[in-house]
Design an enzyme around this catalytic site. Sequence first.
Site, PDB file in Angstrom:
ATOM      1  CE  LYS A  70      -3.931   1.959   2.604  1.00 19.72           C
ATOM      2  NZ  LYS A  70      -4.848   1.717   3.744  1.00 19.72           N
ATOM      3  CB  SER A 144      -7.854   3.566   2.698  1.00 23.48           C
ATOM      4  OG  SER A 144      -7.070   2.942   3.704  1.00 23.48           O
ATOM      5  CB  SER A 168      -8.350   0.297   5.233  1.00 27.18           C
ATOM      6  OG  SER A 168      -9.035   1.510   5.437  1.00 27.18           O
TER       7      SER A 168
END
Length: 572
Positions: A70, A144, A168
């Site tokens: 990420k 996210s 997330s």
Amino acid sequence: MSVVADRIDPTLPPSQRVALAYERLGEEDRPEVWIDLRPKAEVLSDAHAVEQRLADGADLPLAGLLVAVKGNIDVAGLPTTAACPEFGAVAERSATAVRRLVDAGALVLGTTNLDQFATGLVGTRSPYGAVRCAWDPDRVSGGSSAGSAVAVALGVVDVALGTDTAGSGRVPAALHDLVGIKATLGLVPTAGVVPACVDYDAVTVFAADLATAAAAMRAMIGPDDEDPRSRSWPATVRLAASPRPRVAVPRAEDLTALSPEFDAAFAATVDGLADRGIDTVTVDVSALLDAATLLYDGAVVAQRYAAVGAFLETEPASADPTVAAIVRGAKAPAAHEYVTDLDRLTRVRARAVRMLADVDALLLPTTTEHPTIAAVQAEPVAINRRMGTFTNFCNLLDLAAVAVPGLPTAAGDPFGVMLVTDRFDDQVAVDLAARLVDEPAPDLGAGGVDVLVVGAHLAGFPAHGQLTERGARFLGEVRTSTAYRLRDLHTEPPKPGLVRVGGGGAEIAGELYRLAPAHLGTFLAALPAPMGLGPVELSDGRWVTGFTCSQEAADAGTDITEYGGWRAYRAR
């Protein structure tokens, strides 16, 4: 049928796997998934280095594992943007979690797109583009950690790292039929991670199966001097779920946020638990759901301003309007409001602990619905808030969670559930998750002491509960070396004594369990005379802790070595 693409053959050499991954990247029209990809030649060089390490005899449990990271987690040589180009700076060093994966033989392909500054559960709040669902490009991917989940679902990588503050690391898993592990806060260090809410952030793992996710998580767990919030497994850690697990499920009135499709899928998943050897009890989770609102609607949101508020006050051109509004608004709460909210969370956590004390875990739907991108763009805040209904409270209350696929909707779409446990009961959640996905339960590596039992503590015998109530983990059936004899001690309840002899012994059948160190101490303290614990040699040459007895008791007993074990002797 799963919507997840087939993994690249894990038995291939690492360099071949890298080449195939880049081929798959070229075939997929998903530019919004990635923020920065490492050059193919660079990753191939890393792959060849892994192959050389293997040839030299290195133990690399993750050799050739393909990883996406990420974009708010540092990867050396790549900018850490958190999906805001002006914020980005090239990382000189990878985050601790990434380094640990690489040290274990994993290969990082690049960084993935996210809801900017990890603020959102939809995957649409990014100047790099809305991340489309892997199997339906009209729907959101979930955020996210959007790009990370899609990279796994498309079969480009084996695992991907996300972060989880509000859910997330779990919501995108639910929307893509993936496994998402959100460990207890601090078990995976967050050094090298751009904070969202620094006290409530967790590095998470996505994978298509539980074993792969657990292997990556196992490699990353461990304290880190660079992270003052990092934690170790406690000496009292539970190492297994109960033999007949008991799971709490919410009342119908706690599930009103679910779409009709997800409501039906959750009911069907719960109905199937009994067939998997899991009992259920209905509980009131309204206090947890109320606490969840504090993450964005309470003073706790001030942590988001502390993280990146000053930067967003400079009004960078690529700031997402929704994210900027949330973070700037987080400047408003007063200090006394923050203290009040922390007190409220402490009180709710105490209620959660009491509830979880009577069960192995709490089973919840992971999210409420799977909206289209168009719907989220039209209603960006309300839908996002609703999707975090069942996830937002988890980190606020210091709980662990494992997200896995539940039964699909009537239309065949993915639907996900979470197993939520108290902090450090991560292994219990993994064990229960394994039952739901029909996989062997992988070990998260929490440590402990291996204990051999040969008599009354065997499964099905009277004292076995002394192991299970301490969360002991069954490791398998074993046999001692030939240096032992077994005697019936003629006690009540019946129990044998294992005696090491100089010669003339035989292999004795037993079972091997793993106990947390503190539980081993209480186990020993509860042993009645003439029993004790000491080193015992197994048939494979290992030495473990096992039951012994006094010589006086052994001499008074009856030799039963010819039966090969207590179970066979008692069944005669």
